[in-house]
Design a protein around this motif. Structure first.
Motif, PDB file in Angstrom:
ATOM      1  N   PHE A   1       0.830  -1.203   0.000  1.00 13.94           N
ATOM      2  CA  PHE A   1       0.000   0.000   0.000  1.00 13.94           C
ATOM      3  C   PHE A   1       0.866   1.255   0.000  1.00 13.94           C
ATOM      4  CE2 PHE A   1      -3.427  -2.456   2.604  1.00 13.94           C
ATOM      5  CZ  PHE A   1      -3.705  -3.223   1.481  1.00 13.94           C
ATOM      6  N   PRO A   2       0.536   2.220  -0.860  1.00 19.96           N
ATOM      7  CA  PRO A   2       1.337   3.452  -0.880  1.00 19.96           C
ATOM      8  C   PRO A   2       1.200   4.255   0.412  1.00 19.96           C
ATOM      9  CG  PRO A   2      -0.465   3.554  -2.497  1.00 19.96           C
ATOM     10  CD  PRO A   2      -0.482   2.182  -1.902  1.00 19.96           C
ATOM     11  N   ASP A   3       0.024   4.174   1.083  1.00 19.42           N
ATOM     12  CA  ASP A   3      -0.150   4.890   2.339  1.00 19.42           C
ATOM     13  C   ASP A   3      -0.641   3.891   3.404  1.00 19.42           C
ATOM     14  OD1 ASP A   3      -0.684   6.550   4.449  1.00 19.42           O
ATOM     15  OD2 ASP A   3      -1.644   8.104   3.246  1.00 19.42           O
ATOM     16  N   VAL A   4       0.329   3.198   3.996  1.00 22.01           N
ATOM     17  CA  VAL A   4       0.012   2.130   4.962  1.00 22.01           C
ATOM     18  C   VAL A   4      -0.745   2.695   6.159  1.00 22.01           C
ATOM     19  CG1 VAL A   4       1.033   0.430   6.531  1.00 22.01           C
ATOM     20  CG2 VAL A   4       2.027   0.796   4.276  1.00 22.01           C
ATOM     21  N   ASP A   5      -0.327   3.862   6.634  1.00 22.87           N
ATOM     22  CA  ASP A   5      -0.955   4.406   7.845  1.00 22.87           C
ATOM     23  C   ASP A   5      -2.412   4.785   7.593  1.00 22.87           C
ATOM     24  OD1 ASP A   5       1.403   4.122   9.372  1.00 22.87           O
ATOM     25  OD2 ASP A   5       2.214   5.846   8.310  1.00 22.87           O
ATOM     26  N   ALA A   6      -2.684   5.323   6.406  1.00 18.25           N
ATOM     27  CA  ALA A   6      -4.079   5.646   6.078  1.00 18.25           C
ATOM     28  C   ALA A   6      -4.902   4.352   6.027  1.00 18.25           C
ATOM     29  CB  ALA A   6      -4.160   6.382   4.746  1.00 18.25           C
ATOM     30  N   ALA A   7      -4.339   3.294   5.444  1.00 17.37           N
ATOM     31  CA  ALA A   7      -5.076   2.020   5.354  1.00 17.37           C
ATOM     32  C   ALA A   7      -5.323   1.441   6.751  1.00 17.37           C
ATOM     33  CB  ALA A   7      -4.300   1.029   4.483  1.00 17.37           C
ATOM     34  N   LEU A   8      -4.301   1.493   7.626  1.00 20.64           N
ATOM     35  CA  LEU A   8      -4.491   0.960   8.983  1.00 20.64           C
ATOM     36  C   LEU A   8      -5.551   1.778   9.728  1.00 20.64           C
ATOM     37  CD1 LEU A   8      -0.810   0.192  10.082  1.00 20.64           C
ATOM     38  CD2 LEU A   8      -2.555  -1.437   9.303  1.00 20.64           C
ATOM     39  N   GLY A   9      -5.546   3.082   9.515  1.00 16.74           N
ATOM     40  CA  GLY A   9      -6.556   3.941  10.152  1.00 16.74           C
ATOM     41  C   GLY A   9      -7.954   3.569   9.676  1.00 16.74           C
ATOM     42  N   GLU A  10      -8.091   3.313   8.385  1.00 19.92           N
ATOM     43  CA  GLU A  10      -9.392   2.941   7.835  1.00 19.92           C
ATOM     44  C   GLU A  10      -9.842   1.575   8.367  1.00 19.92           C
ATOM     45  OE1 GLU A  10     -11.121   5.408   6.911  1.00 19.92           O
ATOM     46  OE2 GLU A  10     -11.710   4.595   4.962  1.00 19.92           O
ATOM     47  N   ILE A  11      -8.916   0.634   8.434  1.00 26.29           N
ATOM     48  CA  ILE A  11      -9.261  -0.706   8.932  1.00 26.29           C
ATOM     49  C   ILE A  11      -9.730  -0.598  10.389  1.00 26.29           C
ATOM     50  CG2 ILE A  11      -8.227  -2.937   9.580  1.00 26.29           C
ATOM     51  CD1 ILE A  11      -6.524  -2.623   6.928  1.00 26.29           C
ATOM     52  N   HIS A  12      -9.017   0.197  11.161  1.00 25.80           N
ATOM     53  CA  HIS A  12      -9.417   0.397  12.565  1.00 25.80           C
ATOM     54  C   HIS A  12     -10.803   1.038  12.629  1.00 25.80           C
ATOM     55  CE1 HIS A  12      -9.438   2.161  16.611  1.00 25.80           C
ATOM     56  NE2 HIS A  12      -8.636   1.162  16.926  1.00 25.80           N
ATOM     57  N   ARG A  13     -11.052   2.006  11.772  1.00 25.32           N
ATOM     58  CA  ARG A  13     -12.340   2.735  11.788  1.00 25.32           C
ATOM     59  C   ARG A  13     -13.512   1.797  11.506  1.00 25.32           C
ATOM     60  NH1 ARG A  13     -15.858   4.871   8.199  1.00 25.32           N
ATOM     61  NH2 ARG A  13     -14.618   4.193   6.422  1.00 25.32           N
ATOM     62  N   VAL A  14     -13.359   0.878  10.531  1.00 23.77           N
ATOM     63  CA  VAL A  14     -14.508   0.039  10.144  1.00 23.77           C
ATOM     64  C   VAL A  14     -14.698  -1.150  11.077  1.00 23.77           C
ATOM     65  CG1 VAL A  14     -14.362   0.760   7.723  1.00 23.77           C
ATOM     66  CG2 VAL A  14     -13.281  -1.410   8.419  1.00 23.77           C
ATOM     67  N   LEU A  15     -13.750  -1.380  11.999  1.00 27.08           N
ATOM     68  CA  LEU A  15     -13.904  -2.480  12.962  1.00 27.08           C
ATOM     69  C   LEU A  15     -14.709  -2.027  14.174  1.00 27.08           C
ATOM     70  CD1 LEU A  15     -10.408  -4.229  12.977  1.00 27.08           C
ATOM     71  CD2 LEU A  15     -12.618  -5.391  12.733  1.00 27.08           C
ATOM     72  N   GLN A  16     -15.548  -2.930  14.643  1.00 27.78           N
ATOM     73  CA  GLN A  16     -16.301  -2.645  15.872  1.00 27.78           C
ATOM     74  C   GLN A  16     -15.381  -2.690  17.091  1.00 27.78           C
ATOM     75  OE1 GLN A  16     -19.366  -5.542  16.282  1.00 27.78           O
ATOM     76  NE2 GLN A  16     -20.436  -4.849  14.449  1.00 27.78           N
ATOM     77  N   PRO A  17     -15.755  -2.021  18.175  1.00 23.64           N
ATOM     78  CA  PRO A  17     -15.027  -2.229  19.433  1.00 23.64           C
ATOM     79  C   PRO A  17     -15.056  -3.727  19.746  1.00 23.64           C
ATOM     80  CG  PRO A  17     -16.583  -0.409  19.644  1.00 23.64           C
ATOM     81  CD  PRO A  17     -16.852  -1.045  18.306  1.00 23.64           C
ATOM     82  N   GLY A  18     -13.927  -4.261  20.165  1.00 27.93           N
ATOM     83  CA  GLY A  18     -13.844  -5.712  20.390  1.00 27.93           C
ATOM     84  C   GLY A  18     -13.525  -6.478  19.118  1.00 27.93           C
ATOM     85  N   GLY A  19     -13.361  -5.766  17.999  1.00 23.61           N
ATOM     86  CA  GLY A  19     -13.072  -6.424  16.725  1.00 23.61           C
ATOM     87  C   GLY A  19     -11.603  -6.794  16.594  1.00 23.61           C
ATOM     88  N   ARG A  20     -11.309  -7.557  15.574  1.00 23.38           N
ATOM     89  CA  ARG A  20      -9.930  -8.034  15.394  1.00 23.38           C
ATOM     90  C   ARG A  20      -9.479  -7.913  13.941  1.00 23.38           C
ATOM     91  NH1 ARG A  20      -7.608 -13.417  17.977  1.00 23.38           N
ATOM     92  NH2 ARG A  20      -7.625 -11.992  19.750  1.00 23.38           N
ATOM     93  N   PHE A  21      -8.207  -7.563  13.796  1.00 24.28           N
ATOM     94  CA  PHE A  21      -7.546  -7.459  12.495  1.00 24.28           C
ATOM     95  C   PHE A  21      -6.435  -8.511  12.466  1.00 24.28           C
ATOM     96  CE2 PHE A  21      -4.205  -4.700  10.155  1.00 24.28           C
ATOM     97  CZ  PHE A  21      -4.567  -5.213   8.926  1.00 24.28           C
ATOM     98  N   ALA A  22      -6.351  -9.302  11.386  1.00 16.88           N
ATOM     99  CA  ALA A  22      -5.294 -10.313  11.293  1.00 16.88           C
ATOM    100  C   ALA A  22      -4.905 -10.530   9.841  1.00 16.88           C
ATOM    101  CB  ALA A  22      -5.743 -11.630  11.922  1.00 16.88           C
ATOM    102  N   GLY A  23      -3.711 -11.041   9.646  1.00 20.81           N
ATOM    103  CA  GLY A  23      -3.262 -11.320   8.288  1.00 20.81           C
ATOM    104  C   GLY A  23      -1.798 -11.676   8.244  1.00 20.81           C
ATOM    105  N   GLY A  24      -1.237 -11.479   7.057  1.00 18.46           N
ATOM    106  CA  GLY A  24       0.179 -11.739   6.849  1.00 18.46           C
ATOM    107  C   GLY A  24       0.784 -10.579   6.083  1.00 18.46           C
ATOM    108  N   ALA A  25       2.054 -10.269   6.389  1.00 23.27           N
ATOM    109  CA  ALA A  25       2.750  -9.192   5.681  1.00 23.27           C
ATOM    110  C   ALA A  25       4.221  -9.576   5.550  1.00 23.27           C
ATOM    111  CB  ALA A  25       2.616  -7.877   6.450  1.00 23.27           C
ATOM    112  N   LEU A  26       4.890  -8.982   4.596  1.00 25.24           N
ATOM    113  CA  LEU A  26       6.314  -9.277   4.392  1.00 25.24           C
ATOM    114  C   LEU A  26       7.178  -8.332   5.222  1.00 25.24           C
ATOM    115  CD1 LEU A  26       6.427  -9.895   0.529  1.00 25.24           C
ATOM    116  CD2 LEU A  26       5.975 -11.500   2.398  1.00 25.24           C
ATOM    117  N   VAL A  27       8.248  -8.892   5.797  1.00 19.74           N
ATOM    118  CA  VAL A  27       9.164  -8.087   6.616  1.00 19.74           C
ATOM    119  C   VAL A  27      10.589  -8.237   6.090  1.00 19.74           C
ATOM    120  CG1 VAL A  27       7.717  -8.098   8.677  1.00 19.74           C
ATOM    121  CG2 VAL A  27       9.356  -9.963   8.325  1.00 19.74           C
TER     122      VAL A  27
END
Ligand SMILES: C[S@@+](CC[C@H](N)C(=O)[O-])C[C@H]1O[C@@H](n2cnc3c(N)ncnc32)[C@H](O)[C@@H]1O
Ligand SMILES: [Zn+2]
Length: 260
Positions: free
Chosen positions: A178-204
């Motif tokens: 993603f060209p703007d990772v922080d914007a994407a993380l902010g959006e993912i957090h916004r659309v999740l309910q309180p008590g929600g969870r984000f998971a996946g895989g990323a390259l390091v």
């Protein structure tokens, strides 16, 4: 309206979009989102780097033995779990006191993960920026008789959903693109309910990506920027996530993070 589709929301005035025959329309402003082959095509930023077009081009081979599997083995090394999808599904913790959970699969590509979890959840929506990948996602879901999924073209950094719309969000092997990772993380957090969870895989930037020429190829061919592990933890925290948990296998980082 497609019975399996989620409520989409106008990003200009926050009103729910209405389904019409060939478009989604805002009841309040001029916003119209065309439907092509039944897939809403939300406005996305002009794709500048190579990744947008590369994924359109890769779509036909992405799930063949020529692409995903050998690359996953290469970046994950000998200790990577045999099935990345099962691992990420277990991190997402899809059982929620018997309640049907709603899941958003960000950068779903050809729907590898979307299909994997479709039978185990209340509803799953896959979004991706590449039309070619979405065309395959729709086609493979049809081939497998999975009709309770929805797909939309959308950019990860502008999600056309209500705040708190989903119980879970997955993002498999795409955050580093993603060209703007922080914007994407902010959006993912916004659309999740309180008590929600984000998971996946990323390259390091460990294991094979510790080798500068390999990193240069990933950057040149796919615009991929493998993360510094602790840097990614910081960025998840900055986006508002807590209880962040990492499991690194080679250059493949499995993660989960919660919304309080
Ligand atoms: C390596 S594929 C992963 C696909 C799928 N999640 C999987 O596990 O097979 C990366 C996907 O990220 C998508 N992508 C890249 N940048 C994106 C963005 N800004 N918003 C949404 N999707 C994006 C690409 O089109 C591609 O389908
Ligand atoms: Zn509007």
């Amino acid at each position: 309206m497609d019975a399996t589709a989620p409520e989409y929301v106008c990003r200009h005035c926050d009103r729910h979009l209405n389904w019409q025959e060939d478009a989604l329309c805002c009841p309040n402003c001029e916003q119209t989102v065309p439907l092509e082959d039944g897939i809403p095509r939300f406005p996305t930023p002009e794709v500048t780097g190579s990744s947008g077009t590369v994924f359109d081009w890769l779509a036909p081979v992405y799930e063949t033995p020529l692409w995903f599997e050998p690359l996953y083995r290469f970046v994950g090394g000998p200790t990577a779990p045999w099935n990345d999808r099962s691992r990420i599904a277990s991190l997402l913790d899809l059982e929620d006191d018997g309640r049907d959970v709603t899941v958003l699969d960000v950068a779903c590509g050809t729907g590898r993960f979307t299909r994997h979890i479709a039978d185990d959840v209340g509803s799953v929506t896959g979004i991706d920026i590449a039309d070619g990948m979405l065309e395959r996602a729709q086609r493979y879901a049809g081939r497998d008789g999975i009709d309770d999924v929805a797909f939309a073209r959308m950019s990860a950094d502008e999600l056309w959903f209500d705040a708190d719309a989903f119980d879970r969000v997955a993002c498999c092997w795409a955050l580093h693109l993603f060209p703007d990772v922080d914007a994407a993380l902010g959006e993912i957090h916004r659309v999740l309910q309180p008590g929600g969870r984000f998971a996946g895989g990323a390259l390091v930037d460990e294991f094979v990506f510790d080798v500068p020429p390999v990193r240069a190829v990933a950057r040149g061919a796919l615009d991929a920027e493998p993360f510094d592990v602790e840097g990614l933890r910081e960025r998840l925290r900055a986006a508002g996530f807590s209880r962040i948990d990492f499991d690194r296998r080679g250059a493949a980082l499995f993660f989960r993070a919660d919304v309080e």
